[in-house]
Structures are given as C-alpha cells and as structure tokens.
Write an enzyme that holds these catalytic residues in place. Structure first.
Site, mmCIF file in Angstrom:
data_model
loop_
_atom_site.group_PDB
_atom_site.id
_atom_site.type_symbol
_atom_site.label_atom_id
_atom_site.label_comp_id
_atom_site.label_asym_id
_atom_site.label_seq_id
_atom_site.Cartn_x
_atom_site.Cartn_y
_atom_site.Cartn_z
ATOM 1 N N GLY A 113 0.831 -1.190 0.000
ATOM 2 C CA GLY A 113 0.000 0.000 0.000
ATOM 3 C C GLY A 113 0.869 1.243 0.000
ATOM 4 N N CYS A 114 0.306 2.351 -0.454
ATOM 5 C CA CYS A 114 1.098 3.578 -0.576
ATOM 6 C C CYS A 114 1.534 4.110 0.791
ATOM 7 C CB CYS A 114 0.321 4.630 -1.358
ATOM 8 S SG CYS A 114 -1.356 4.941 -0.770
ATOM 9 N N TYR A 115 0.584 4.283 1.714
ATOM 10 C CA TYR A 115 0.942 4.737 3.057
ATOM 11 C C TYR A 115 1.879 3.735 3.734
ATOM 12 C CZ TYR A 115 -3.089 8.002 2.930
ATOM 13 O OH TYR A 115 -3.983 8.991 2.629
ATOM 14 N N THR A 117 4.050 1.825 2.487
ATOM 15 C CA THR A 117 5.416 1.918 1.981
ATOM 16 C C THR A 117 6.237 2.907 2.804
ATOM 17 O OG1 THR A 117 4.738 1.313 -0.268
ATOM 18 C CG2 THR A 117 6.798 2.552 -0.031
#
Length: 307
Positions: A113-115, A117
């Site tokens: 997931g972006c967050y 990461t």
C-alpha cells in the site's frame, strides 16, 4: 525474446500508470483487453494463460477472482490490491525490505500500500536493528494526493475545489494497518491517521516518536545512520538532505518513483520525527509494481521508472 505482461484492470489509475512505464519497451509485449472484454471471465482466463506475468489492478474481491481464473497457468502475478498483502504464500513486493532475490524468485507478489510503503520503510529497519521497540504503540500521520482514492475521489476533488483537507478512516479500521504491523514485526497495530489534500499526487508519511519514554530506543543519529546504511545500495530509496525548517509537497509534483526518508530530532534527543516523502502513484503503487516486475523478469531493476 520479449515477455508478455497482462494488466488486469488496466483502465484504472494504477493500471494506466503501469502501462505508461511499460509501453515502448522492446523486451515487453503488453496484453490489455478491450473495454468490451475486460470484464469477460473467459477472455481474462485466456489472457492469464497466455501471459508470462500478470499485474492485478483491481478491487480486493476481483483480485481474488483473478487469482482463481489464473489457476492452472504458469503466469506469475503481482497483485496491487490489498487482498494478499499479509496472505500466506505471497511475497511482499517491497524489494528493499523483503529482499531483492526473494522478490525476483517469487511466483506471487503483493504490491505494498502507498501509506504502508512510507511507514514500513522508516520503521522496519529500525525495529530489526533494535533501535526501536517492537512492542511500542506507534502513531502514523499521513497526507496523500487524491489520485490514490481512485476515479470517484478524483472526480470529487476535481469537481469541488472548496475541499482543503479530507480526513477518513475515522473508525481506525484502515486497510493498510495489517501490513504495517506484520511487515514491521510489531506486537501492537499502529494508530493510523490518514488524510487527503487537494493535490493530484504526492504523499508525506510521518511517525512521531517520544524517544525519552522508550526504553532502549536508539539516538536520532543512530537511527539516521541505520536507515542510510540499510538503503545504501538502493537506486530508489534514499535519505533526503536535511531541509532548512520545512518540507514541501507541491500540487504540481511530476511522476516520481523515488522514496525519500528523513529523521528529525529535538535538541535534547527526547523526541524524533521519522518522515517519508513519495509519490502515491509511484513507489506507492505503479512504480513499485514495475520495480518488482523488473526483478521477477530478470530485467534491470529501474527500467521504465521515473527516477
């Protein structure tokens, strides 16, 4: 000899950006279904069986269905959804943390997931090194551009220019929390407070630390050096220069697949702020998938990336 890559869900934001990074590369043949066939189960099954690699850019349930459609084929899969990020048998697609060789050999890879990461990039190496405790109740504050929310949120922000800030996941059940906890080896799930701002792309993830209350925590300098050493060989993750008083996230950010890390500390060393800056569509989504794909296919790790 070229490799065939099927993007299942190529019409979405993540799929479109993956296709951009792969288009025009001589070593790759892209397989993308026409609009009238992209939801046809038979067409999708045939595509999985024809491809060497598949990237799933789908909602969770559809991603699970896609894996079932691929059964009996030799296709190697990267799933950009949340569906398999803590699932047994799936390698976590964060090569710098999971191991480049581990990702390169994998049959099934879950894209982070972006967050997650940003949080994992900061916390996992420090917990592994014993500079942060695994049993601490961490807090993570983050803001993201609205493109990470998909077509509906993009339309909402672009049609309502009066939105300045959107806080969500107020019931503390954000889907990224399980991978943040598992991939950092934490005994307590972090308290995660995400928000969306009126910028198309870009993300800042912060982990504030009360070092003075943490038994056995390392110093700010030790944490900064640990992260620098951990990512020293990475062409994607790097320590940012110490800014003079502020960090900026601009609305005009171009596509970027890098991940920049910072460690700030109070003069007395009792408090610290770990900060990650990234493109939520880059290392937070499409760029990460392409990086893993390159490794799995035996291609240069950074081929097609915006660095």
């Amino acid at each position: 000899m070229s490799i065939t890559i099927f993007i299942d869900g190529a019409a979405g934001t993540t799929g479109l950006e993956i296709a951009e990074r792969l288009t025009g590369r001589d070593e790759i043949d892209l397989l993308i279904l026409d609009d009238d066939r992209r939801k046809d189960a038979t067409a999708r099954r045939d595509a999985f069986h024809a491809a060497d690699f598949a990237v799933l850019c789908l909602p969770d349930d559809a991603a699970r269905e896609a894996v079932a459609l691929a059964e009996g084929s030799n296709v190697r899969i990267i799933d950009a959804s949340t569906a398999h990020r803590v699932a047994p048998g799936w390698v976590y697609g964060f090569p710098e943390v999971s191991g480049l060789d581990v990702v390169a050999r994998a049959q099934r890879v879950s894209n982070p997931g972006c967050y997650s990461t940003g949080f994992i990039a900061l916390v996992a190496p420090l917990v592994r090194a014993g500079l942060l405790p695994a049993d601490w109740p961490y807090t993570c504050n983050a803001v993201s551009g609205y493109s990470g929310g998909g077509k509906a949120l993009i339309e909402r922000f672009e049609n309502d220019r009066d939105i300045a800030w959107r806080g969500y996941a107020l019931n503390l059940g954000h889907k990224h929390v399980p991978e943040m906890q598992v991939r950092c080896g934490l005994s307590i799930p972090p308290l995660f407070t995400p928000a969306v701002i009126p910028a198309h792309r870009g993300m800042v993830v912060e982990v504030p630390l009360q070092l003075g209350a943490m038994q056995g925590a390392g110093t700010v300098d030790a944490m900064r050096q640990c992260l620098a050493d951990f990512y020293a060989a990475s062409p994607v993750v790097h320590m940012g220069a110490q800014p003079d008083g502020e960090l900026l996230l601009r609305q005009s950010c171009p596509p970027n697949d890098r991940l920049e890390l910072h460690v700030f500390g109070s003069p007395d060393g009792n408090q610290a702020r770990l900060v990650a800056v990234l493109d939520n569509l880059g290392k937070g989504a499409s760029g990460a998938a392409v990086q893993s794909l390159n490794l799995m296919a035996g291609l240069p790790e950074t081929a097609g990336l915006c660095l």
